[in-house]
Design an enzyme around this catalytic site. Sequence first.
Site, PDB file in Angstrom:
ATOM      1  N   PRO A 169       3.754   3.455   0.843  1.00  0.00           N
ATOM      2  CA  PRO A 169       3.332   2.109   1.271  1.00  0.00           C
ATOM      3  C   PRO A 169       3.902   1.758   2.641  1.00  0.00           C
ATOM      4  O   PRO A 169       5.085   1.999   2.911  1.00  0.00           O
ATOM      5  CB  PRO A 169       3.949   1.204   0.193  1.00  0.00           C
ATOM      6  CG  PRO A 169       5.148   1.959  -0.303  1.00  0.00           C
ATOM      7  CD  PRO A 169       4.779   3.420  -0.211  1.00  0.00           C
ATOM      8  N   CYS A 171      -7.110 -10.664  30.458  1.00  0.00           N
ATOM      9  CA  CYS A 171      -8.349 -10.799  31.219  1.00  0.00           C
ATOM     10  C   CYS A 171      -9.421  -9.968  30.542  1.00  0.00           C
ATOM     11  O   CYS A 171      -9.804  -8.899  31.037  1.00  0.00           O
ATOM     12  CB  CYS A 171      -8.135 -10.333  32.644  1.00  0.00           C
ATOM     13  SG  CYS A 171      -6.765 -11.191  33.384  1.00  0.00           S
TER      14      CYS A 171
HETATM   15  N1  LLP Z   1       0.356   7.476   4.512  1.00  0.00           N
HETATM   16  C1  LLP Z   1      -0.484   7.963   5.436  1.00  0.00           C
HETATM   17  C2  LLP Z   1      -0.700   9.401   5.514  1.00  0.00           C
HETATM   18  C3  LLP Z   1      -1.155   7.107   6.311  1.00  0.00           C
HETATM   19  O1  LLP Z   1      -1.990   7.601   7.201  1.00  0.00           O
HETATM   20  C4  LLP Z   1      -0.923   5.716   6.228  1.00  0.00           C
HETATM   21  C5  LLP Z   1      -1.590   4.790   7.136  1.00  0.00           C
HETATM   22  C6  LLP Z   1      -0.016   5.236   5.262  1.00  0.00           C
HETATM   23  C7  LLP Z   1       0.599   6.152   4.417  1.00  0.00           C
HETATM   24  C8  LLP Z   1       0.314   3.789   5.111  1.00  0.00           C
HETATM   25  O2  LLP Z   1      -0.776   3.024   4.728  1.00  0.00           O
HETATM   26  P1  LLP Z   1      -0.568   1.471   4.402  1.00  0.00           P
HETATM   27  O3  LLP Z   1       0.223   1.367   3.121  1.00  0.00           O
HETATM   28  O4  LLP Z   1       0.159   0.880   5.525  1.00  0.00           O
HETATM   29  O5  LLP Z   1      -1.939   0.941   4.254  1.00  0.00           O
HETATM   30  N2  LLP Z   1      -3.620   0.461  12.176  1.00  0.00           N
HETATM   31  C9  LLP Z   1      -4.370   0.202  10.976  1.00  0.00           C
HETATM   32  C10 LLP Z   1      -3.824   0.929   9.776  1.00  0.00           C
HETATM   33  C11 LLP Z   1      -3.789   2.411   9.971  1.00  0.00           C
HETATM   34  C12 LLP Z   1      -3.249   3.089   8.784  1.00  0.00           C
HETATM   35  C13 LLP Z   1      -2.933   4.480   9.117  1.00  0.00           C
HETATM   36  N3  LLP Z   1      -2.361   5.190   8.052  1.00  0.00           N
HETATM   37  C14 LLP Z   1      -4.373  -1.301  10.707  1.00  0.00           C
HETATM   38  O6  LLP Z   1      -3.788  -2.022  11.488  1.00  0.00           O
HETATM   39  O7  LLP Z   1      -4.985  -1.739   9.755  1.00  0.00           O
END
Ligand code: LLP
Length: 433
Positions: free
Chosen positions: A291, A361
Amino acid sequence: MICDNITTAANGHLLFAGQDTAALAREYGTPLYLMDEDRIRRNCRTYTAAFRRHFGDRARPLYASKALSCKRIYEIMREEDMGVDVVSSGEIYTALQADFDLSRAYFHSNNKTDEDIRYAMDCGVGCFVADNAEEIRAIEDEAAARNIKQSVLLRLTPGIDPHTYEAIATGKVDSKFGSAIETGQAEEITAFTLRQPHIDLAGFHCHVGSQVFAEDVFERAAVIMLEFIAHVKAKYGCMARQLDLGGGYGVRYVESDPYLDVDAKVGQVAASIRETCARLELEIPEIHMEPGRSIVADAGMTLYTVGTVKRIPGYKNYVSVDGSMADHPRYALYGALYTCFLANKMNEAADFPCDVVGRCCESGDIIQRDVSLPASVGRGDLVAVCTTGAYHYSMASNYNRLPRPPIVMLRGGSEHYAAVRRESPEDLCRNDL
Ligand code: LLP
């Protein structure tokens, strides 16, 4: 309220983690990232307790530090007994500065450079999550040169659509990440990895997407992964010791987002794993999840000061703040929704429709469209944007040469301290030759 760490004081000031946002803005300036340390710890404990209860003592949540990476966060993760997922030498370096035990780190990314691989091994990173055969070759070469056996998980794609934004869905067959089970490439890379003398194939990994609320996504991924594990055991005599189901649980950005009960969700995944392992006559592997967002998102809030208010009669109204897409990139990138308040006028009716926009901008520099703020909004007022703890500071840039805001941690209802300082003009020119 979208999160119970957001309340209002009698004087109409928004309180975050029990502290007056107007006073914090005065002391630290804006734009300002606030982080509720107690909430981060509570979120960690929800995961560690759920894992212990449902998966047993060996299972461990790994904080996906891409969501927010800075020294202080790795210290908190160390104190909360979490593992971490890192994706670059930069994240490894930062964790090291916080004395984080890197044997508890899992090194991701779909393209680790040779330097990354060497650096991670120098630092004693516990496990590599290899994305493809090229990486396996590079890890094998480096491990052979050091005469060590490197623990590796293989990232597979189970072929599941998680129903989230396209840009953050990763578990589908045509994803840029991992090897698909459906096409046979997962088995090919497994067989290839098992032939490498300096790689210990500890197990398998998948990550279906991010900001996921859809029912049973993780359960279905677990079943597909376990069936693959059973197949590998039967055909190659190798039993995966670890299964990592990735991250992705969603958080509440707006009132219409559902509440997600992590303990109940983890319980459902555990039940599905137990059932599937019994059916397949497999011993249950050590389970990991990663997470990121659900550890830090609702622990964060951004504060901005209003500059100008532009009324275009018959069209729309704009409230410009002193931040931008440089510190708030998720609207420009994904059209992501947020909840905004006028933090110093919570007692006034919020019936003035406007778009809250940034100072870059660029027309696409929107903090949030279709917001309702009090009609008296004007220069010097304070806008709070909620749920900004994940993928904000970590994705912030210096576009338009704007310095990145500081991160101020709040704890115990009255204590606050800077965990990351505000960038200065000198910082902006530091690398210019
Ligand atoms: N494990 C892996 C292999 C991942 O690629 C990610 C997120 C996570 C765990 C964690 O996922 P989470 O629990 O945070 O959903 N920039 C995007 C999110 C990109 C997520 C990339 N990978 C946003 O702002 O929504």
